[in-house]
Design a protein around this motif. Structure first.
Motif, short mmCIF file in Angstrom:
data_model
loop_
_atom_site.label_atom_id
_atom_site.label_comp_id
_atom_site.label_asym_id
_atom_site.label_seq_id
_atom_site.Cartn_x
_atom_site.Cartn_y
_atom_site.Cartn_z
N UNK A 1 43.04 37.81 42.51
CA UNK A 1 43.02 36.44 43.02
C UNK A 1 41.83 35.67 42.48
N UNK A 2 40.70 36.36 42.30
CA UNK A 2 39.54 35.68 41.69
C UNK A 2 39.84 35.30 40.24
N UNK A 3 40.50 36.19 39.50
CA UNK A 3 40.88 35.86 38.13
C UNK A 3 41.91 34.74 38.10
N UNK A 4 42.79 34.74 39.08
CA UNK A 4 43.78 33.66 39.16
C UNK A 4 43.11 32.32 39.41
N UNK A 5 42.09 32.31 40.27
CA UNK A 5 41.36 31.07 40.53
C UNK A 5 40.71 30.57 39.25
N UNK A 6 40.12 31.48 38.47
CA UNK A 6 39.50 31.08 37.20
C UNK A 6 40.54 30.54 36.23
#
Length: 285
Positions: free
Chosen positions: A67-72
């Motif tokens: 999810x953090x990579x998706x936010x980026x």
């Protein structure tokens, strides 16, 4: 300081190997048997040992990282939301939207449109809408860090910190004074993502040695410009831009020949991204 039993230290190294396996296979849905084999544990006991040392389950580690990579990806690319959802391991946009909203407080499309939870706008475009930061010039103490190097997109360094966390727990090296530090050598706007150099680290207690495979890095005492940022790590780059473009030229100071650092002030596993607090530390001459 009480030493942990050798068996627990060995467990920490083996859990770290399972975390490294997760990082090396970002697009795959991990199977229990694969993770247990990477750590050389019986599948019957792997989850309990992993949770003991990681503070979360493997599924929670994977979901947080993805999810953090998706936010980026939402902030830094024009990749369609459906493709971002697929890369994050979700079978449908609806499932991805539910998970993303639960974590970030906004659905993916709104997060992208708004520019994050707390967007930073250029000061010259509209000063009234600019998010300002408090920057403090202060001394930063010398530190002995246990570090794991990372090469590649800065957004993927979370896996190295997860590995370090397991090693620190297994070797009883984390105390109330422990500082979790990221070191960042390159500008992601000019250096290809695959070539970016960084390192994840934590400060060692006096007399302690880094747990393998982590190595020792000595950070000298220095003066830094400290910018405090509250929000997801994916949004830190905008704060860097403000610091270098707006604050630094007006400060009359020059940066020192040392990589920028980030000091992570709370536990991203225990709090939602909107509550994560990071000090960006710009070394000064």
């Amino acid at each position: 300081m009480t030493n942990k039993p050798p068996t627990l230290r060995d467990y920490a190294r083996r859990v770290q190997r399972a975390m490294a396996w997760l990082a090396a296979h970002p697009g795959r849905e991990p199977r229990l048997e694969e993770l247990a084999a990477a750590a050389a544990f019986s599948p019957c006991h792997f989850h309990r040992i992993y949770r003991l040392l990681a503070g979360e389950t493997p599924a929670e580690t994977v979901a947080r990282q993805r999810l953090s990579l998706a936010a980026a990806a939402l902030l830094k690319s024009r990749t369609p939301v459906a493709a971002v959802a697929k890369a994050a391991g979700y079978g449908s946009v609806a499932a991805f939207t539910r998970a993303f909203r639960a974590q970030f407080g906004l659905p993916p499309a709104a997060y992208r449109l708004q520019g994050g939870i707390s967007p930073v706008r250029p000061i010259r475009s509209n000063p009234e809408e600019t998010r300002m930061f408090d920057v403090t010039i202060r001394p930063s103490p010398a530190m002995r860090l246990a570090v794991l190097p990372h090469q590649g997109p800065y957004d993927t360094i979370a896996a190295r910190f997860d590995e370090l966390g397991a090693l620190a727990a297994g070797h009883a090296l984390e105390t109330e004074e422990t500082r979790w530090i990221g070191l960042y050598w390159d500008d992601p706007q000019t250096v290809p993502a695959a070539e970016l150099r960084s390192a994840a680290g934590f400060s060692l207690p006096e007399g302690a040695q880094p747990p393998a495979p982590a190595t020792l890095t000595d950070v000298p005492a220095m003066t830094v410009a400290a910018l405090r940022f509250k929000g997801p790590y994916a949004e830190l780059e905008a704060a860097y831009t403000w610091l270098y473009r707006e604050w630094l030229p007006q400060s009359g100071r020059e940066p020192a020949d040392h990589p920028a650092m980030e000091h992570y002030l709370n536990d991203c596993r225990a709090l939602p991204p909107a509550e994560w607090v990071t000090d960006i530390l710009l070394p000064l001459k």
